[in-house]
Scaffold this active site. Structure first.
Site: not given
Length: 311
Positions: A263, A249, A267, A13, A247, A142, A261, A209
């Site tokens: 984070n 998800d 990002g 990443e 974060r 990612s 998951e 992205y």
């Protein structure tokens, strides 16, 4: 305050990390901070490159960055850093382990298998779990090396590709529903964002992205579902010992949140979800960085350091 923005790194990443770092550099208030960009290209560069900074603003993603190793080194050096601590970073990076812990807490998460080598590959076990499945590196992010597999014919190739990126592979049941993400700042949930990929059934690298890759907007859930989602997100945050920001998800199916998951260094690019959620709460990108730095300083040092405008 001398802030070192640590980005790049050696994981798959790296490119995403560089994007995060550049956006952070663009939004840090130079009237408040003396800013130093630190691009890591090798493990042994960290110690020499962080000399003289007051705090490390971590823009790293993936291994040697999001997994507790950089955090541990900075702890040893006595340099405060942003985000969660060593234990939480390590646990959340290991999807198999974090899912086990969350399930023990009563959190719904899709069924899964974790393979440590191709010798454990079993099409029969996946068949019993049912298609489609998501195949991904156990400690990746990612959506790199991640595939949606709808039949046994393409399963082995997907598993082999995932093993290119990690030494363990997760095969997870695909939950068809509404994808949402819950950003948490200082233990408080920011507005929930719903995600719809513009070109595929799931939120892949391109959707994450590329400009226009996905439709991402704040959503208002029915009261009972909203309460369930909030409870699940905050339980994840507390159970996995996260701090400062994170974060979660999820997929929503029939009103039930399934956690995918956690984070710990989400990002922070121009297309990233946490800044969008913060913006919806009236927090600008610069203010978000201020909050992260202030809270991290307090978490690491036990002291409050008010960040003021310097004339």
């Amino acid at each position: 305050m001398k802030v070192g923005v640590i980005m790049g790194g050696i994981s798959s990443e790296r490119d995403v990390s560089l994007m995060t770092g550049e956006v952070m550099l663009a939004h840090l208030d130079r009237d408040k901070y003396e800013v130093t960009p630190i691009d890591l290209t090798k493990r042994d560069e960290l110690i020499s490159k962080v000399k003289g900074i007051d705090i490390a603003l971590l823009a790293l993603h993936g291994s040697f960055g999001e997994d507790g190793t950089v955090q541990g080194t900075l702890e040893t050096l006595g340099i405060p850093y942003t985000g969660s601590g060593v234990l939480s970073s390590s646990v959340c990076m290991d999807k198999d382990l974090s899912k086990r812990l969350l399930r023990a807490e009563g959190i719904q998460t899709p069924d899964w298998l974790c393979l440590r080598s191709m010798s454990e590959y079993s099409p029969e076990a996946v068949r019993r779990m049912g298609y489609p499945v998501i195949v991904k590196p156990n400690s990746g992010g990612s959506s790199i090396g991640t595939h949606m597999v709808t039949s046994e014919e393409s399963l082995k190739a997907a598993v082999q590709d995932a093993f290119r990126w990690d030494d363990a592979v997760l095969i997870e049941s695909y939950i068809k529903g509404e994808e949402i993400t819950c950003s948490i700042l200082d233990g408080e949930l920011l507005p929930i964002i719903g995600i719809r990929s513009a070109h595929s059934e799931w939120f892949d690298y391109q959707a994450k992205y590329e400009d226009g890759g996905a439709e991402e907007q704040v959503i208002v859930l029915p009261t009972e579902i909203d309460a369930s989602v909030r409870s699940a997100a905050l339980t994840c945050y507390r159970s996995l010992r996260c701090s400062v920001y994170a974060r979660v998800d999820m997929m929503l199916r029939d009103g039930v949140p399934y956690v995918l998951e956690m984070n710990t260094l989400p990002g922070m690019t121009t297309n990233s979800l946490l800044p969008k959620s913060a913006q919806a709460a009236g927090i600008s990108f610069s203010q978000l960085l201020d909050r992260i730095i202030e809270s991290s300083w307090k978490a690491r040092t036990g002291e409050r350091r008010v960040i003021e405008h310097v004339e």
